[in-house]
Design a protein around this motif. Sequence first.
Motif, PDB file in Angstrom:
ATOM      1  N   VAL A   1      -4.316  -5.788 -16.859  1.00 47.27           N
ATOM      2  CA  VAL A   1      -3.559  -6.640 -15.924  1.00 47.27           C
ATOM      3  C   VAL A   1      -4.396  -6.183 -14.553  1.00 47.27           C
ATOM      4  N   ARG A   2      -4.469  -7.624 -13.809  1.00 47.55           N
ATOM      5  CA  ARG A   2      -5.257  -7.469 -12.830  1.00 47.55           C
ATOM      6  C   ARG A   2      -4.398  -6.665 -11.563  1.00 47.55           C
ATOM      7  N   ALA A   3      -5.127  -5.778 -10.914  1.00 47.85           N
ATOM      8  CA  ALA A   3      -4.579  -4.748  -9.793  1.00 47.85           C
ATOM      9  C   ALA A   3      -4.383  -5.576  -8.710  1.00 47.85           C
ATOM     10  N   SER A   4      -3.140  -5.254  -7.793  1.00 48.02           N
ATOM     11  CA  SER A   4      -2.514  -5.557  -6.868  1.00 48.02           C
ATOM     12  C   SER A   4      -3.273  -5.330  -5.722  1.00 48.02           C
ATOM     13  N   GLU A   5      -3.463  -6.249  -4.782  1.00 46.45           N
ATOM     14  CA  GLU A   5      -4.169  -6.011  -3.382  1.00 46.45           C
ATOM     15  C   GLU A   5      -3.327  -4.886  -2.685  1.00 46.45           C
ATOM     16  N   LEU A   6      -4.165  -3.868  -1.893  1.00 44.10           N
ATOM     17  CA  LEU A   6      -3.820  -2.738  -1.095  1.00 44.10           C
ATOM     18  C   LEU A   6      -3.073  -3.262   0.174  1.00 44.10           C
ATOM     19  N   ILE A   7      -1.942  -3.197   0.394  1.00 45.42           N
ATOM     20  CA  ILE A   7      -1.389  -3.801   1.551  1.00 45.42           C
ATOM     21  C   ILE A   7      -0.747  -2.578   2.392  1.00 45.42           C
ATOM     22  N   GLY A   8      -0.806  -2.351   3.860  1.00 41.96           N
ATOM     23  CA  GLY A   8      -0.173  -1.546   4.594  1.00 41.96           C
ATOM     24  C   GLY A   8      -0.439  -1.797   5.919  1.00 41.96           C
ATOM     25  N   ARG A   9       0.103  -0.538   6.701  1.00 42.14           N
ATOM     26  CA  ARG A   9      -0.260  -0.781   7.993  1.00 42.14           C
ATOM     27  C   ARG A   9      -1.434  -0.298   8.636  1.00 42.14           C
ATOM     28  N   GLY A  10      -2.167   0.280   7.875  1.00 41.95           N
ATOM     29  CA  GLY A  10      -3.655   0.707   8.391  1.00 41.95           C
ATOM     30  C   GLY A  10      -4.232   1.725   7.324  1.00 41.95           C
ATOM     31  N   TRP A  11      -5.634   2.051   7.795  1.00 43.83           N
ATOM     32  CA  TRP A  11      -6.101   3.041   7.110  1.00 43.83           C
ATOM     33  C   TRP A  11      -6.474   4.328   7.720  1.00 43.83           C
ATOM     34  N   LEU A  12      -6.559   5.284   7.030  1.00 43.96           N
ATOM     35  CA  LEU A  12      -7.286   6.596   7.646  1.00 43.96           C
ATOM     36  C   LEU A  12      -8.406   6.953   6.847  1.00 43.96           C
ATOM     37  N   ASN A  13      -9.248   7.626   7.396  1.00 38.32           N
ATOM     38  CA  ASN A  13     -10.473   8.318   6.894  1.00 38.32           C
ATOM     39  C   ASN A  13     -11.649   7.235   6.360  1.00 38.32           C
ATOM     40  N   THR A  14     -11.545   5.998   7.151  1.00 40.35           N
ATOM     41  CA  THR A  14     -12.442   4.874   6.670  1.00 40.35           C
ATOM     42  C   THR A  14     -13.392   4.620   8.017  1.00 40.35           C
TER      43      THR A  14
END
Length: 651
Positions: free
Chosen positions: A11-24
Motif C-alpha cells: 500500500v502506497r504510504a501517505s504524504e507527511l503533512i503537518g505544521r512544520g519540521w524540527l531537526n531538519t
Amino acid sequence: MTETIQRSARVRASELIGRGWLNTGGKQVTLEDLRGKIVILDFWTFCCINCLHVLDELRPLEERFHDVLVTVGVHSPKFEHEADPDALAAAVERYEIEHPVLDDPELVTWQNYSARAWPTLVVIDPEGYIAASLSGEGHVAGLTSLVEELAAEHEAKGTLHRGDGPYVAPEPVSRTLRFPSKAVPVNRTLGADDDAPGRFLVADTGHHRIVELADDLETVTRSWGTGEKGYGDGGPESAQFNEPQGLALLPEKLAAEVGYDIVVADTVNHRLRGINVATGDVTTLAGNGVQRLLDAERTRSDVVVGSLGTDPLNVSLSSPWDVLWSESIGRVIVAMAGTHQIFSFDPLTGELAVYAGTGLEGLVDGAAGESWFAQTSGLTEDAAGDMWIADSETSSLRVLRVSQSPEAPAVETVVGEGLFDFGFRDGDPAQARLQHPLGVTALPDGSVLVADTYNGAIRRYQAEHLAADGSTVPAQVSTVARGLKEPSDVLLDADGTTLLVVETNAHQLVRIAVPEEYLSVDEGAAQTQRPATAVAPGQVQLSVGFSAPTGQKLDDRWGDPTQLQVSSTPAELLMEGSGTSVGLQRTLQLNPEISAGVLHITARAAACDGAPGEEIPMHAACHLYQQDWGIPVTLEEGGDSELHLDLRGVK
C-alpha cells in the motif's frame, strides 16, 4: 527468540503533512525526499512514557543502520499543551531526539496512517510502500530483522540509496541546569562542610547528573555524574546516570546504617541509585537495567500487590519517576511510571514490593491491589502519613490512605476524571481540572500543592475544614501561581513563607511568594481531541488480533492466556460488554441514547518460547504483550458494527 514481523500488503504510504519540521535545519521533508531509504514513522506524544521508551529502543537501531534507515518522529499530541510548538521544541531537545520530527498538531498524518494508539510504528520501504505497522513498544528485535531484509532486497533491486538522511543537529546551548525535574531540601548534615543553610539537591535531568545548589539557586556546590548519559557506578566524576528524576534524602541514622544518603530514581536506566555524600560514591540499589513488564502469568484480573523478594539487583523496574522516604511505613516509596504502579523499597533488607496498582493504565479507585494509575509521577507524604500522588496521564491528584491501614491502604481520587479529561478549572474538586501534573507537596496546614505542569501553574487542594468561626469550609482547588514553563516540582522553602518551584523548561529553580489570596481560574474542562470512529448504536463486535511471534507459543498452562478489559466514558455508553474476561473477542451493546464517548480497551496475551504443539519448557522465557486504546466513537446509523484492533499491530 527473535520476533518476525509479517510484511503488509503493498500500500502506497501517505504524504507527511503537518505544521512544520524540527531537526531538519528549517527544511520541509517529503516522502519523495526519503525515497531510497527505509523509513520508520514513530507516532508519539511527549507526555507518553511508552513513547519515551520507544525513543530509547530505536536509538541502537538508528545507529546500526544509519546509512539506510531514517526515523521520522510524527508528533501527534494528546494534551492541549503538547500542541504548543515551543513546548514540542523543548521536548525534542530534552529527550535528545536525533532524527527529524514532524509537528502534526491537527493529527492529519495520524489519521492518514490510521493510528489509534501512542506509540505506533509504521515502516515504509525504499519505494514508498508500507511494509509493516505496529502498536506499542518492544518491537526492536523484529524491526532489526525487517530492516535487514528490506535493505538486502532493495539493494539487490537497485532501489536502496546509502548515505546521510535529512537530520540536522541543532546548535548546543550552555546552561547551569538543563531541564531540571525534581528537588529536595537538604535538611540535615551531609558531609564535613555543611554549614551553609538553604541548600537543595536537584535532579539536573538534561545533564544526567545530580547537583547540590546553594541558597542562591544558581551556585553548584557539588555534583555527581559525568554529565553524559550512561550507566556506571563509582565516584562523583565517573558515575553515570540517564535522565534521573526523583530524589529522596534518607534519615541520618538510617543513612549511616545502609551506607548512602540519597536515593535517586534513575529513570531511563530503570534503576534506583544511592549516593554516599561523604565519599561521593554512587551505587546501584535496585533494578537490573531491563525494563519491567508485568509477569506473563499475570494476565487475569487477580493481580495483587506484594513482595518481589530481597534480591533487588535482579528485579526489573520500569521508568521510576519519583522517590519518597515514608516515615509512616519506614520504606522508600517509588512512583513506577512505566508500569503505572507504586513500589516500595526497604533500604535495610533490600526488599522490593508492589505497594499499589494493578499495572493497568487508567483511573480506578479502591483497594491498593485493585487500583489503576496512569504514569505515577510525583509523591509526597502529609503529617497523617497519607501519600499524595500526581497521576500525570489522568491529570489527577490521588491519595493513598495509609493512615487508615498501612498494610492495605485504599486509593482515592480527589481531583481528576480519566485518561482523556483535563483542563484548567478551580473550585469544587469534583469539577476542577488539571493538565498532566508531575509534582506534589503536602503543606503543614494539611493542604496539598500540585505542580500542574502542562497548565504552567501551581495549584492548591484544600480538603473540607473548619474556619476560625467554627463554620464548615467546603473542599476547593485554587491557583497559587501561573505563567510558569512546565513546572515539574514544588516544595516549601525553609522559611515557610515562600515556595520553591522547579521550572523545567526555563532550566531553573525559582522562589514564589505564597499569596494571601489565591487566584480563581476557570478556563474550562477539555477532552483529548482525536478523530472519532463512527459506530452503529446497539450491538458492536469487538475483536483484537494476536498471533504469537515466530519461535513462541501461547502460554495456556493456566487456561486462556488472553484477556480483554473494556470500559467507557461516559459509563452509560456501554449497556453490555464492560468488565474483564479472558479471550480477545467481545460483544458490546452501545446505548443509542448516548451520541458520543470513548471506549477504553486493554488487551493482553501471554506467550512463551517454544514451538506450537510442544510442551513449554520449564525455564522458557515468557512474554506479556499488552496494549491500551482509548478510542473516541460517535454513534451513527450506518456506522461500523465491527471494531477490530491489533495487539501485534500488523496490517
